[in-house]
Design an enzyme around this catalytic site. Structure first.
Site, PDB file in Angstrom:
ATOM      1  N   ASP A  18       0.895  -0.984   0.223  1.00 54.78           N
ATOM      2  CA  ASP A  18       0.269  -0.017   0.648  1.00 54.78           C
ATOM      3  C   ASP A  18       1.108   1.577   0.100  1.00 54.78           C
ATOM      4  O   ASP A  18       0.349   2.256  -1.149  1.00 54.78           O
ATOM      5  CB  ASP A  18      -0.706   0.160   0.971  1.00 54.78           C
ATOM      6  CG  ASP A  18      -0.394   0.052   2.905  1.00 54.78           C
ATOM      7  OD1 ASP A  18       0.736   0.019   2.481  1.00 54.78           O
ATOM      8  OD2 ASP A  18      -1.234   0.160   3.249  1.00 54.78           O
ATOM      9  N   SER A 100      -6.605  -0.229  15.251  1.00 49.75           N
ATOM     10  CA  SER A 100      -6.154   1.323  15.044  1.00 49.75           C
ATOM     11  C   SER A 100      -6.743   1.927  13.356  1.00 49.75           C
ATOM     12  O   SER A 100      -7.206   2.762  13.823  1.00 49.75           O
ATOM     13  CB  SER A 100      -4.440   1.988  14.683  1.00 49.75           C
ATOM     14  OG  SER A 100      -4.173   0.879  15.625  1.00 49.75           O
ATOM     15  N   ASP A 144      -5.463  -0.846   5.711  1.00 47.49           N
ATOM     16  CA  ASP A 144      -6.836  -0.511   7.123  1.00 47.49           C
ATOM     17  C   ASP A 144      -7.702   0.613   7.002  1.00 47.49           C
ATOM     18  O   ASP A 144      -9.062  -0.334   7.489  1.00 47.49           O
ATOM     19  CB  ASP A 144      -5.851  -0.182   8.488  1.00 47.49           C
ATOM     20  CG  ASP A 144      -4.882  -1.233   8.581  1.00 47.49           C
ATOM     21  OD1 ASP A 144      -4.088  -2.264   7.819  1.00 47.49           O
ATOM     22  OD2 ASP A 144      -4.021  -1.415   9.764  1.00 47.49           O
TER      23      ASP A 144
HETATM   24  C1  GLA Z   1       0.209  -2.179   8.438  1.00 51.16           C
HETATM   25  C2  GLA Z   1      -0.027  -1.369   7.689  1.00 51.16           C
HETATM   26  C3  GLA Z   1      -0.623  -1.163   6.179  1.00 51.16           C
HETATM   27  C4  GLA Z   1       0.231  -1.793   5.720  1.00 51.16           C
HETATM   28  C5  GLA Z   1       0.384  -3.550   6.346  1.00 51.16           C
HETATM   29  C6  GLA Z   1       1.298  -4.337   5.183  1.00 51.16           C
HETATM   30  O1  GLA Z   1      -1.136  -2.758   8.722  1.00 51.16           O
HETATM   31  O2  GLA Z   1      -0.949  -0.835   8.831  1.00 51.16           O
HETATM   32  O3  GLA Z   1      -0.845  -0.033   6.161  1.00 51.16           O
HETATM   33  O4  GLA Z   1       1.047  -1.427   5.287  1.00 51.16           O
HETATM   34  O5  GLA Z   1       1.425  -3.113   7.380  1.00 51.16           O
HETATM   35  O6  GLA Z   1       0.139  -4.118   4.540  1.00 51.16           O
END
Ligand code: GLA
Length: 345
Positions: A18, A100, A144
């Site tokens: 991402d 979060s 997320d």
């Molecule tokens: C965490 C971060 C996301 C993403 C994942 C890995 O969940 O919050 O933004 O980078 O790690 O894919």
């Protein structure tokens, strides 16, 4: 009083892509966080969660506690009045399930309602991510928050993290998603996640592209010329982006075997090239993978602990997860538990 909620997520595939403008494919979990907001006349923020009350005000900086996720959205929205916030969550924290991000999204939604701001779902995700990055100090991507704001039950959300275009793909009836919390907690602020981000940025610079998203899988020869560990990091991101697109095809055509193979390949890449797995998680993934009716399994989320996702034939997930968890608990002593499919009471 304004009330809003948002779900945690399981990321089916598309890990550590991402923040390099790539592709992800999360699904909403049937576990939510709910926020109730009561605007105040002054600039105080008073928040209660799990019996603990914390207070701050709109003129203060980050505190390093969970209230940063409650005040961050208000700071970004430039609010002039504070509020009382009451939080209740069913999403385990530190389990790599986007708790979060879900809190940020629920907060922005509740504030939008309470202060009549009319913020749309895409903007909700963007504001929640900025709050996380700029106020709470966690360098996460937008996976997320997009999932918490836009994913729906029984659907996968294919997201292009550069344009934020998304497609909802129904999860076929024949697919059973399994999510197991390994009992090993992760902590993103503690550096390793940020190290991976920096390594990806360095690899992109050396390749002369804005983001690793811009490297097609056909250009792997250029990636292979990078110094270690940048070669392995970039190799993961380039191939993972390709896997997301292929996995979306497998989902649309209800090909559970092909879909599972992409999960397996993702895990191997995250373990060996991106190096975000742990020995315990590898044990859990292997145990789940060897159960009848399971077609693929991988670590999901940021890594360094957290949860795994597997894909099984309809009706096979329960048994497979129970057997793997029992064996894993015996071997590691960690308190793993199956989150999906939920235990029928
Ligand atoms: C965490 C971060 C996301 C993403 C994942 C890995 O969940 O919050 O933004 O980078 O790690 O894919």
């Amino acid at each position: 009083m304004s009330k809003a909620s948002a779900p945690g997520r399981v990321n089916l595939i598309g890990e550590h892509t991402d923040y390099q403008g790539g592709f992800v494919m999360p699904a909403a979990l049937p576990l939510r966080i709910t926020v109730e907001i009561e605007p105040r006349a002054d600039r105080r923020i008073v928040a209660t969660s799990r019996g603990e009350t914390l207070a701050t005000d709109l003129d203060s900086g980050p505190t390093g506690t969970w209230i940063d996720h409650v005040i961050g959205p208000a700071k970004l929205l430039g609010l002039e009045r504070g509020y009382d916030a009451d939080l209740s969550s069913h999403i385990p924290m530190g389990a790599g399930l986007g708790s979060s991000g879900a809190l940020g999204v629920a907060m922005v939604r509740a504030l939008s309602d309470a202060f009549g701001l009319g913020i749309d779902d895409l903007a909700v995700a963007r504001i929640a991510q900025r709050s996380e990055n700029e106020f709470a100090g966690t360098p996460s991507g937008i996976l997320d928050q997009m999932a918490a704001s836009l994913a729906r039950a029984s659907e996968a959300l294919l997201v292009d993290c550069r344009s934020l275009e998304f497609e909802r793909i129904r999860v076929p009836q024949a697919f059973e998603i399994v999510v197991i919390d390994s009992g090993q907690r992760h902590e993103h602020r503690s550096g390793s996640y940020a190290d991976r981000r920096r390594e990806c940025e360095a690899a992109a610079r050396m390749l002369g592209v804005a983001q690793l998203r811009d490297v097609p899988p056909g250009d792997l020869a250029r990636v292979d010329a990078l110094p270690e560990p940048l070669r392995r990091r970039a190799h993961h991101v380039v191939m993972e982006n390709a896997r997301v697109i292929q996995a979306a095809v497998a989902l649309r055509t209800a090909d559970v075997v092909a879909f599972g193979a992409f999960l397996d390949a993702s895990h191997i890449s995250l373990r060996d090239d991106f190096e975000v797995s742990t020995p315990e998680i590898d044990v859990l993934v292997d145990l789940v993978r060897e159960q009848d009716g399971v077609h693929g399994a991988r670590i999901q989320g940021g890594g360094f602990g957290g949860s795994i996702v597997a894909i099984a034939d309809e009706g096979a997930g329960h048994h497979a997860a129970a057997r793997a968890v029992a064996d894993y608990v015996g071997r590691t002593g960690l308190a793993a538990r199956t989150l999906i499919p939920p235990i029928a009471l």
